[in-house]
Each structure stands twice: as C-alpha cells, then as structure tokens.
Design a protein around this motif. Sequence first.
Motif, short mmCIF file in Angstrom:
data_model
loop_
_atom_site.label_atom_id
_atom_site.label_comp_id
_atom_site.label_asym_id
_atom_site.label_seq_id
_atom_site.Cartn_x
_atom_site.Cartn_y
_atom_site.Cartn_z
N LEU A 57 -7.09 4.65 -15.47
CA LEU A 57 -7.94 5.90 -15.04
C LEU A 57 -8.25 6.26 -13.54
N GLN A 58 -8.46 5.29 -12.89
CA GLN A 58 -8.43 5.88 -11.40
C GLN A 58 -7.11 5.87 -10.64
N THR A 59 -5.87 5.36 -11.16
CA THR A 59 -4.77 5.76 -10.69
C THR A 59 -4.55 7.31 -11.17
N LYS A 60 -4.70 7.71 -12.11
CA LYS A 60 -4.58 9.32 -12.48
C LYS A 60 -5.55 9.89 -11.30
N GLN A 61 -6.59 9.63 -11.02
CA GLN A 61 -7.19 10.47 -9.94
C GLN A 61 -6.48 10.08 -8.64
N LEU A 62 -6.10 8.85 -8.16
CA LEU A 62 -5.43 8.88 -6.86
C LEU A 62 -4.20 9.72 -6.84
N TYR A 63 -3.38 9.77 -7.99
CA TYR A 63 -2.00 10.30 -8.06
C TYR A 63 -2.34 11.94 -8.14
N ASP A 64 -3.21 12.22 -8.67
CA ASP A 64 -3.53 13.73 -8.90
C ASP A 64 -3.89 14.13 -7.28
N LYS A 65 -4.38 13.38 -6.74
CA LYS A 65 -4.91 13.87 -5.27
C LYS A 65 -3.71 14.03 -4.39
N ALA A 66 -2.80 12.72 -4.64
CA ALA A 66 -1.62 12.71 -4.05
C ALA A 66 -0.63 13.95 -4.14
N LEU A 67 -0.59 14.44 -5.11
CA LEU A 67 0.15 15.47 -5.92
C LEU A 67 -0.45 16.78 -5.20
N GLU A 68 -1.67 16.96 -5.40
CA GLU A 68 -2.47 18.17 -4.63
C GLU A 68 -2.10 18.21 -3.00
N TYR A 69 -2.12 17.01 -2.40
CA TYR A 69 -1.98 16.99 -0.99
C TYR A 69 -0.38 17.21 -0.75
N ALA A 70 0.36 17.06 -1.43
CA ALA A 70 1.94 17.27 -1.57
C ALA A 70 2.26 18.66 -1.45
N SER A 71 1.47 19.38 -1.98
CA SER A 71 1.45 21.22 -2.24
C SER A 71 2.73 21.31 -2.70
N LEU A 72 3.31 20.90 -3.66
CA LEU A 72 4.62 21.10 -4.07
C LEU A 72 4.72 22.66 -5.15
N THR A 73 5.81 23.22 -4.88
CA THR A 73 6.05 24.52 -5.48
C THR A 73 7.27 24.45 -6.34
N GLY A 74 8.03 23.47 -6.61
CA GLY A 74 9.31 23.50 -7.25
C GLY A 74 10.45 23.58 -6.53
N GLU A 75 10.22 23.72 -5.27
CA GLU A 75 11.61 23.99 -4.27
C GLU A 75 11.67 22.64 -3.45
N GLU A 76 10.68 21.97 -3.53
CA GLU A 76 10.91 20.80 -2.46
C GLU A 76 11.98 19.32 -2.90
N THR A 77 12.22 19.08 -1.72
CA THR A 77 13.00 17.41 -1.78
C THR A 77 11.82 16.49 -1.08
N VAL A 78 11.68 15.57 -2.04
CA VAL A 78 10.69 14.61 -1.84
C VAL A 78 11.28 13.12 -1.74
N ILE A 79 10.78 12.52 -0.46
CA ILE A 79 11.21 10.94 -0.74
C ILE A 79 9.78 10.17 -0.87
N ASP A 80 9.81 9.17 -2.08
CA ASP A 80 8.82 8.61 -2.20
C ASP A 80 9.14 6.97 -1.54
N ALA A 81 8.61 6.47 -0.50
CA ALA A 81 8.75 5.18 -0.02
C ALA A 81 7.95 4.27 -0.71
N TYR A 82 8.32 3.25 -0.79
CA TYR A 82 7.57 2.16 -1.53
C TYR A 82 7.45 2.46 -3.08
N CYS A 83 8.30 2.81 -3.59
CA CYS A 83 8.15 3.65 -4.88
C CYS A 83 7.67 2.71 -6.14
N GLY A 84 8.06 1.35 -6.02
CA GLY A 84 7.48 0.55 -7.05
C GLY A 84 8.47 0.93 -8.53
N ILE A 85 7.66 0.91 -9.55
CA ILE A 85 8.17 1.22 -10.72
C ILE A 85 8.50 2.70 -11.21
N GLY A 86 8.18 3.65 -9.80
CA GLY A 86 8.17 4.65 -9.94
C GLY A 86 6.85 5.71 -10.32
#
Length: 461
Positions: free
Chosen positions: A294-323
């Motif tokens: 439940l809180q992971t969803k809150q955390l990742y929603d915030k990470a997604l908001e801070y990434a400010s993605l428009t659909g055109e970006e190339t992103v690196i996820d370092a320490y990606c774990g199980i994705g």
Amino acid sequence: MAKTAPPVKKNDMIELTFEDITHEGAGVGKINGYPLFVPYGLPGEKAKVKVINVKKNFGFGKLMETLHESEERVTPPCNVYYKCGGCQLQHMSYKMQLEMKQNQVKNALKKIGHIEGIPVHETIGMDDPWRYRNKVQIPVRSKDGELITGFYRKRSHDIIDDMERCIITGEINDRLVGAVREIANRLGISAYDESSHQGILRHIMVRTGQVTKETMIVIITRKEKVPELNRLVDEITKTYPEVKSIVQNVNPERTNVILGKKSKLLWGDEYIYDKIGDIRFAISAKSFYQVNPLQTKQLYDKALEYASLTGEETVIDAYCGIGTISLFLAQKAKKVYGVEVVPEAISDAKANAKLNGIDNAEFFVGEAEKVMPWWKAQGLRPDVIVVDPPRKGCEESFLQAMIEMKPKRIVYVSCNPSTLSRDLRILEDGGYETNEVQPVDMFPQTTHVEAVARIQLKESK
C-alpha cells in the motif's frame, strides 16, 4: 585545562525532563548540559530515570517512572512490545511518529548534506498503521518438549514464548504460522537447536498477496529429509484454501541467515501473485518484494510524479531489484533500462515485464557504477535516472557516473536519510539542485523512514 567529570554516575536515580527525541526513538534529557538518552521517553515528559551507562560526553538511562506524561503517549496494543525489538514507537501517537520522521529527514539534510530552504513535506502515513506486513519469518524453538514460535527478545537469540500474534503483520500470516507450528508439534517434527546444531524446523515464513490474498508457506529446515512432511502439507492444504504454494527451503549451515541455497516446491504453484497499482508481480520464496505494498504504491506514485515523464524520455532505473519501479516508469516513459547486481532479481524483473506485456523495459545484471560508464560510452543519454539504493547509499563512483551522464532529472528513493543527505551533497556539488523531498512511512511503529527526492540539473532549468 582540567577535564570535567560527567554530572551523573552509573546507578544514580535522577529526575529528568525530555527535550528531544533521537532518530532511534529515545528521549533526550540534559543534566547540566550533559545529554542522557532514555528509550521510551517522549519530549515534554518528566520522569524518574536510572543511569545505566556513563560515557565522557553522553550517557544512557532507563525509564523507571513517568512523573508527567506527554499527550502523545499511548498504550502499546502489543502485549510483548517492551520485550521485542521489532517495533520501537508503539508508545508514541501515530501523529507524532509521522512528525518525528519528517524531522529526521530535515535534520539529516541540514546536518549531513548542508541542504536547507527546500520543502520537506509532511510524511505520507497510513490510514491504518497496523497489520501492514505481507511477509513474516519466525524462528522455531523447543520449550518443555513443545514447539514454540516468536521473535527474539531485544539484543538476544531467546524467543519470546508468550507471543501469540504480531500486530504489524497480516492476520492470515499470524494464523498460518500458528497452524504450521501446531501441526508440526503434533507430528513430532523437532525444532532446530542453535547451540547443538541439531533438530529440523528452523523457521516458518508466510508471504501473502495484499490484493490477491494468495498465500505461500515456506518451511525452512536444517536437512532435506523430514519425517511426516507430507502429512504436514496435507493437513495445511485441506484446512486453508487460501494457501496456493508450500515450499521447503533447506539451510544446513550454522548461520543467522534465514534462507539456504536450496528450495523445493512441495505443493501448489512456484509463485504467488500480487498487484501494486496496475502492475502484477510474481513472487517466489526468495523474491525480494516490498513488505508494505500500500505504501509502496504511494512511494512509487511520488517517484513517478518527480520523474515528470511525457512519454518521450529514456530512463535508467539503477538498483532496479525485481523491476518494481522500472515497470511503473515504463508505463509513462519511451524506454527504461534497469540494472541490478543480483541475477535472480533480474530474472524476476524480466518475468514481471513479460507478465504485464511491457516491452519497453530492458534489464541488465551488473553493478550500477560499472554499467553506467559503459552505457555512456555506448552513447546512451538518459533524460531521467531513478535510484533506489540499499541503506549504505550510492557508491561515489556511481554518483560521479550520473553527474557525467547529465540527465535533466534524478529521482532518489532512499531508506536512510543519512546516506541520502550525503549523496545529495555530492550531486549538488556536481551541478544539481535538490528541489523537494517527500518522506513516506513504509514501516509504521518502527523508526525506519523512506524518502523520495526530486533533483534537477541546474543548467537545464
């Protein structure tokens, strides 16, 4: 200059007023400027304290009696709270826990990162800060010829044998640990003994999908051949229809590490499934998966908001774990590259991408600090880099590799405010600025706090 002796001695009984609280949840009071750290003390309280350890510049005390109570003090609902070390803050109102965690992040940024004047938002808490853990792993021992299960007492390997439940783990997990213990006891399966390295049943692990309610039981044994194991499996599966998987993990070593190298499916499916948001995850006995989705969803929603993605970006996820974060990002990015040092995690990440029909995420095994310069040499220019490192934070070589790649934005997901602050200082010195930080309470009733930082390249503003 003469040295000043501490104003208290060991075993002194004193009255102390608490002015502050440490990041470990201990109250802080001063005698003639000399700080004493006292577990369970809350700011504003006056208490009788026994001095138990005196060092040159500070000491430790034990709370004997509260003379004036804080309004934020609550009665811990757990009957073994003061014996068990699993939670540290049950004596504190949830409102105060969230404030303490926000202040912890603020103080680390100021003292370690020398970063001030940026918003550190109020901690995102839970509506119900109990029964949130989807995984429990509990040691098994023997007492008076009976099997017992329970967490260890603080700073020991003695089991708390009157522990009937753990109120931060899911109720089904509690129930199934009790069921496995009771059936194993009836069938005469012996408990592991640490000192003699004899006996069979070491730990019972239960994992549950928070959304799906699917459950996996992992029985951790010292040796592979266990008498009556088939009868144990039969009884569990006939009584508990929510159980989808029963796995035996064999750990023959003298070690504190819970899981051994060998796992064997005894019954049902190799995986259970769960969802975070729209993304589905397959979870095996050894998969790393967040214990509070439940809180992971809150955390990742915030990470997604801070990434400010428009659909055109190339992103690196370092320490990606199980994705987990990668697959969230892939819903909004053009392309995501995930890197992780654990090969099994990358296998899980690829399987989870396939499970969700996501084809714009690629995953690589390797150390982020070594893979990043290689990617840069290949001409990879990320627009955004997301990092979610372990508690020790990022290697300096990795931070330098990020600085050289010059992404417009960096999103730093942290489980340790101290290493977050240290790493932000390095990024700021390398041409970045921290815009804001959002603490998230992933582990209510404990001192742990996660935070997400939004970081921007100065020249791209």
